[in-house]
Design a protein around this motif. Sequence first.
Motif, PDB file in Angstrom:
ATOM      1  N   VAL A  16     -21.790   0.550 -14.051  1.00  0.00           N
ATOM      2  CA  VAL A  16     -22.756  -0.551 -14.075  1.00  0.00           C
ATOM      3  C   VAL A  16     -22.083  -1.833 -14.578  1.00  0.00           C
ATOM      4  O   VAL A  16     -22.294  -2.921 -14.032  1.00  0.00           O
ATOM      5  N   GLY A  17     -21.237  -1.691 -15.609  1.00  0.00           N
ATOM      6  CA  GLY A  17     -20.510  -2.855 -16.126  1.00  0.00           C
ATOM      7  C   GLY A  17     -19.641  -3.477 -15.041  1.00  0.00           C
ATOM      8  O   GLY A  17     -19.625  -4.703 -14.868  1.00  0.00           O
ATOM      9  N   GLY A  18     -18.930  -2.636 -14.294  1.00  0.00           N
ATOM     10  CA  GLY A  18     -18.081  -3.125 -13.204  1.00  0.00           C
ATOM     11  C   GLY A  18     -18.909  -3.844 -12.151  1.00  0.00           C
ATOM     12  O   GLY A  18     -18.541  -4.939 -11.691  1.00  0.00           O
ATOM     13  N   MET A  19     -20.029  -3.243 -11.811  1.00  0.00           N
ATOM     14  CA  MET A  19     -20.895  -3.850 -10.787  1.00  0.00           C
ATOM     15  C   MET A  19     -21.400  -5.226 -11.255  1.00  0.00           C
ATOM     16  O   MET A  19     -21.421  -6.182 -10.490  1.00  0.00           O
ATOM     17  N   MET A  20     -21.755  -5.318 -12.533  1.00  0.00           N
ATOM     18  CA  MET A  20     -22.272  -6.591 -13.047  1.00  0.00           C
ATOM     19  C   MET A  20     -21.188  -7.661 -13.067  1.00  0.00           C
ATOM     20  O   MET A  20     -21.460  -8.829 -12.772  1.00  0.00           O
ATOM     21  N   LEU A  21     -19.982  -7.246 -13.395  1.00  0.00           N
ATOM     22  CA  LEU A  21     -18.892  -8.229 -13.423  1.00  0.00           C
ATOM     23  C   LEU A  21     -18.571  -8.730 -12.013  1.00  0.00           C
ATOM     24  O   LEU A  21     -18.221  -9.889 -11.821  1.00  0.00           O
ATOM     25  N   ARG A  22     -18.667  -7.831 -11.028  1.00  0.00           N
ATOM     26  CA  ARG A  22     -18.352  -8.229  -9.649  1.00  0.00           C
ATOM     27  C   ARG A  22     -19.484  -9.037  -9.015  1.00  0.00           C
ATOM     28  O   ARG A  22     -19.256 -10.051  -8.395  1.00  0.00           O
ATOM     29  N   GLU A  23     -20.712  -8.577  -9.213  1.00  0.00           N
ATOM     30  CA  GLU A  23     -21.836  -9.222  -8.511  1.00  0.00           C
ATOM     31  C   GLU A  23     -22.473 -10.355  -9.316  1.00  0.00           C
ATOM     32  O   GLU A  23     -23.250 -11.130  -8.785  1.00  0.00           O
TER      33      GLU A  23
END
Lengths: 206, 343, 291
Positions: free
Chosen positions: B227-234
């Motif tokens: 989820v952290g990765g997704m938030m940083l990307r999106e």
Amino acid sequence: MKTRLPVLVAFISGALMIIAFFGRGSMVDAASETALTWQSIVGGFALLLGAVSIVRVHWQKISTRHEDRFYSACLLVCFVVMGGSGVVFGIGGGTLFDGLFQRIQAPMMSTMFSVLAFFIASAAYRAFRARSVSSAILLVAAMVVMLGRIPMGQYIYHGLPAWADWIMTVPSMAVQRGILIGAALGAASMSLRIILGVERTYLGRG
Amino acid sequence: MNNESRLLGAMFLRMGQVRVDRMVSERMPRRPIVGACCNTPLRPGSDTAGSLWEVLIGAFTGFWMVCLGSSLPGLSTLPAASQFAGLFRVERTNALVLSLIFAGAVLWYITQARRGAKMYVRPIPGLSAVDEAVGRATEMGRPIVFIPGTGDLDEIQTIAGLSILGRVARVTARYATPLRVPVLYPLPMAAAQEIVREAYFDEGVEHLDPQTVQYVAGESFSYSARVGGMMLRERPAAAIYMGQFTAESLLIAEVGQSTGAIQIAGTASPDQLPFFIAACDYTLIGEELYAASAYLSGDPRMLGSLKGQDLMKVLIAAAVVVGTIAVSAGWNPGWLLTMFEAK
Amino acid sequence: MSELRPAQPVPRAPFWQRLQAVDRRILYSLIFASVIIPVVWPLHLPTPVTPESRAFFNAVDSLPSGSVVLFPFDFWPSTLPETEPMAVAGLRHCFRKNLRVVGLSNVGMGGPSIADRLLDSIGAEFHKSYGVDYVNLGYKANYSAVLLGMGSKIADIFPADHRGTRLEDIPLMRQVPNYDSVKFVLIISDNAMTDYWVALVNARFGLPMVAGVTAIMAPKMLSYIHSHQLIGLLGGMKGAAEYEQLIGHADKASLGMDAQSLIHFLIISFIILGNAGHFMMRRQQARAGQV
């Protein structure tokens, strides 16, 4: 029908659990145990849904040449290797699955847990500002607790550990109990609304 | 019984010794027990909720009367009583009485609300901010992340989170704002998919992108990494966290904070509240999470249930005050302690 | 093609304002250094013992030799840095007192393997034999059924131990048919399992218990101490360090406390600096008539 059936299932299951809590006897026990077994079986099948969702989402990213497709490919490879090793060689101690879990996944999980220390530091630095009287009280209490919980605290002032202990066991505990009682009543009220079919928002209705 | 209810019981545990058998024989009304359940009428034309509560009250009354019958002198000779002898856990009579008082209060206020009584609920800033968050995301053309907690579907906080998801999905569908709902367990995923699909359908959107609701991982730290990765990307414009959380709360909320998203959280897990308060713009505390669906829907029946809940809270507060004064004064309020003892 | 313009000098924010928004990478680097330095050069700071940790120690210490202790390893591998030192110290204390340990786990992923590893390694330190002095029952799904079912008959829930040996073939388990033969429960947990042990086992079967939990969970668990449902409590690495000190065997937690001390100190310094910046900015704004 699409709404009534789930509401009816919720009512019957909820009533059964209430009866099982207050009642005793082989029939009551058997009925509640059967309901719990069904829950486990449904949960097991739902795991398949989860696996399908993962494969579908990431396969779509690869096939549409999404910019994150390499991460998705990596995930799918790990998914197949981990799942396949468990299915083929079993998941007991000393198996390939256990080795992958203990030597790769477990250290990665510990790494994520340890990241908390960094995040707590940045969150505390940002949040603890004496903007008002109440936030100043919070700030002082936090500092007393932090200092009182470490060996260095007693060198600064020998009474700090006792103060920290008092803050934790009296005001903090009182607040936690208040929140807990309120939350318990809220949970019970919501459960009642669900069992009686008043609350249907979790079905996408209302 | 959910975790909070157990904890509430546990908090009052060991505060005294139970003499339930005496209490039952002294306080139980001596009245015929046969047909208590069957005599409860179903009102013609009443809606499902009305009928159901009548059935429930009837079932409860009948069950209580029949099962307790065996404990009461003179009544155990009745056929029904002897047939169901010992079916009731007598040691839980106090819990049953409190449950009935609570259920009665909730149902009374629901009935009052259905008759048109006005129910006031104080404004909850975190919930008022949901629309603001969706508006912001729409203006910025960025997605909204909604996390219905990291508990499974047997956790009441997850249900509360999913109830709010319906409202969020409806507003995002209306403004064509992308929605991301990463979930930790498959059952909440299935429920969330259904809720979002219904909300989209109501707003005239027929296609649900598989990326909208997706199962991420079955373990909380793997989940928070993803989820952290997704938030940083999106880089979502808004992040809403509603439900049960454990150690991953700060891992997710702090990443959300670093992306500049407006963050709204709600949980009844007391140990995670400080993290959300530090990292989020708005936080719903404890019971506010459970009140959210009633607050957002504005349904008077649901608002009525909140009123009943408040009445019980007043009773518990009164019991705490009376108990504290009694113990401080050296009296032994045994009956009060017995009332709140869990078995 | 965009029009080329001469670069405009970006005005630098005042010092006090910058102090309120230090780049998080600087904070993280300092935290990282605070962890590494005491590991390389230990400070050996003494840890004051809290009443909860002392009660934990006293409860285990007062058990008669040969008593059976139920030892749930209810933690995930992710929290090993906090939970493993507690489990290790607990096992050392039990084996030193010649208590017999029945291990189990309600965490499916990794729990039984961790239990196996710790029981074997600490058992070997005290020359204890598997099956006689300790056993690992492993994991069974559905914690409520496990916790309640063991009260009637352990073999119904765990027909065999984690290694696949049937319970009737294990000498220790032949003497432990249910909770009646268990004197004490020593829980090490990083999740809600402690609540369930209290609510389902202490409340219904009256088994005395102590718990070692992560630091985040510890404040919530204090309510069980007040209601006497838990006799003692270890909170996070500090609790483990105190316990190590009480049993006289300093290990990983005692080493970790140096790092924890430095980190706490560092966080307090950050907070003071941030507040200094906040106050100075407010003062400057007040002077400039902006407030």
